[in-house]
Design an enzyme around this catalytic site. Structure first.
Site, short mmCIF file in Angstrom:
data_model
loop_
_atom_site.label_atom_id
_atom_site.label_comp_id
_atom_site.label_asym_id
_atom_site.label_seq_id
_atom_site.Cartn_x
_atom_site.Cartn_y
_atom_site.Cartn_z
N ASP A 65 -64.29 -15.51 51.11
CA ASP A 65 -64.02 -14.66 49.87
C ASP A 65 -65.44 -13.72 49.66
OD1 ASP A 65 -62.06 -16.72 49.38
OD2 ASP A 65 -63.59 -18.07 48.48
N GLU A 275 -54.27 -14.10 43.21
CA GLU A 275 -55.73 -14.33 42.92
C GLU A 275 -56.66 -13.17 43.69
OE1 GLU A 275 -56.31 -18.00 45.04
OE2 GLU A 275 -56.07 -17.03 47.05
O1 FUB Z 1 -62.13 -20.12 48.51
C1 FUB Z 1 -61.68 -20.79 47.43
C2 FUB Z 1 -60.29 -19.92 46.89
O2 FUB Z 1 -59.43 -19.66 47.93
C3 FUB Z 1 -60.67 -18.64 46.52
O3 FUB Z 1 -61.23 -18.89 45.16
C4 FUB Z 1 -59.41 -17.80 46.65
O4 FUB Z 1 -59.47 -16.72 46.19
C5 FUB Z 1 -59.12 -18.48 47.90
O5 FUB Z 1 -59.60 -17.56 48.92
#
Ligand code: FUB
Length: 376
Positions: A65, A275
């Site tokens: 991320d 997301e």
């Molecule tokens: O790393 C945990 C979660 O997985 C992140 O917040 C999301 O965007 C995905 O990458």
């Protein structure tokens, strides 16, 4: 279908596709690494993986991320710090049980990467219970701000902020999460007029679908609204206060439209927001980019206001090895770069990822060329 089943199906499909590739695993870049040694030993599986176009920035820890920024001419990367944990895999990503953040930096793309150690630990965040997910950072008023999602002690995601006089921390957390914040994946964008905005949200394990009425519905769906023919859940945006510690406006839902001007629908999994929001500006236009989650694309949409609406334009990054796809886009010395992650280094342990970078190209009309993380 639950997240674990989707992940398994995707991994199988991906493995089948990658059998067509003749490439081999990218070499490790850090001989001191203890990470991934066991998994790298399984050579037959390694041969099935496609050959990556980029190597991990670091391999002594797992990172994911990546939110990249240039502060005072140096590149700083604010990633999640993935760890092996005893938390069993569940539908809501409970096995992504991260407990701290490290900051990475380098003077140029391809240069030596420095890990500045623990910048913030969950034990020093009074309100947080578990799961420190994708962070971002910002600079204003002589201070650096680390924004991060975590579940509170009742297992509800909110977004916290911590401050430091240095881009590498250590960061000191505010006693409570940002009032009015919820869900995951903050991305803070400062516009050319000096105003800063936080983009955030994530469905499924990120809980955004449980906030449809402005209050948390603990009995809400585990995935999305389950209304495929209605507009998809939109990411959120709020104006930041001048001290960058709170929201200075109500949270607004962002509309993402198709090229005909109609909202993307909940059933449009190839294009709808899931997301990993990011915002950047190019030639005066706002580029809102995000992950489509269960279809694994990094997609983008453009508009003329930081609040949207944004019109879907296409794919920036095709699916990577692993379930999640997450990115940031930053200009460095006049060239544009995509920071992203994949799970090649840990093979199909999708919760153990490594951060990478590759150059991103605009076409003369402002559209972005689609990138593949692997050689064909
Ligand atoms: O790393 C945990 C979660 O997985 C992140 O917040 C999301 O965007 C995905 O990458």
């Amino acid at each position: 279908m639950n997240i674990a089943t989707q992940g398994r199906i995707y991994s199988l499909l991906f493995a089948a596709i990658t059998l067509l590739f003749t490439g081999c695993q990218g070499k490790k870049t850090d001989d001191d690494s203890n990470v991934g040694k066991d998994s790298l030993a399984a050579d037959s599986a390694v041969k099935k993986l496609p050959r990556p176009v980029s190597e991990p920035l670091v391999t002594h820890i797992y990172t994911a991320d990546p939110s990249a920024h240039v502060f005072n001419g140096r590149i700083y990367i604010y990633p999640s710090h993935d760890i092996e944990s005893n938390t069993p895999q569940d539908d809501e990503g409970g096995h992504f049980d991260m407990k701290d953040y490290h900051v990475l930096s380098m003077d140029s793309v391809g240069g030596k990467v420095t890990d500045h150690g623990v910048a913030l630990d969950i034990k020093d965040v009074p309100w947080a219970g578990r799961q420190m997910w994708a962070p971002d950072a910002a600079y204003k008023n002589g201070k650096y701000y680390l924004y991060f999602p975590a579940k509170d002690k009742k297992d509800v995601f909110h977004i916290g902020v911590a401050t430091s006089s240095s881009p590498t921390g250590p960061f000191k957390a505010e006693p409570n999460y940002i009032k009015g914040s919820y869900s995951i994946d903050p991305a803070v964008f400062t516009d050319t007029d000096g105003k800063s905005y936080m983009y955030f949200g994530g469905i499924w394990g990120g809980q955004l679908q449980r906030w449809t009425n402005g209050n948390y519905d603990s009995a809400g769906s585990k995935t999305d609204l389950q209304k495929d023919s209605l507009p998809a859940i939109g990411p959120r945006v709020a104006l930041m206060s001048s001290d960058m510690l709170s929201f200075a406006s109500p949270v607004r839902e962002i509309k993402i439209l198709d090229p005909e001007g109609k909202p993307l629908l909940g059933g449009d999994h190839d294009r709808r927001f899931f997301e990993a929001a990011w915002m950047h500006k190019y030639n005066g236009k706002y580029y809102f980019s995000y992950s489509t989650g269960d279809t694994h694309y990094i997609a983008y949409a453009t508009g003329s206001s930081p609040y949207g609406p944004f019109t879907y334009q296409g794919v920036i990054l095709n699916p990577v090895v692993g379930w999640t796809n997450h990115h940031s886009i930053v200009e460095i010395n006049g060239r544009w770069y995509l920071f992203y992650h994949d799970s090649v280094f840990s093979k199909d342990k999708t919760h153990l990822r490594t951060v990478k970078v590759t150059e991103l190209k605009y076409r003369p009309d402002g559209s972005i060329e689609t990138l593949d993380a692997y050689y064909k």
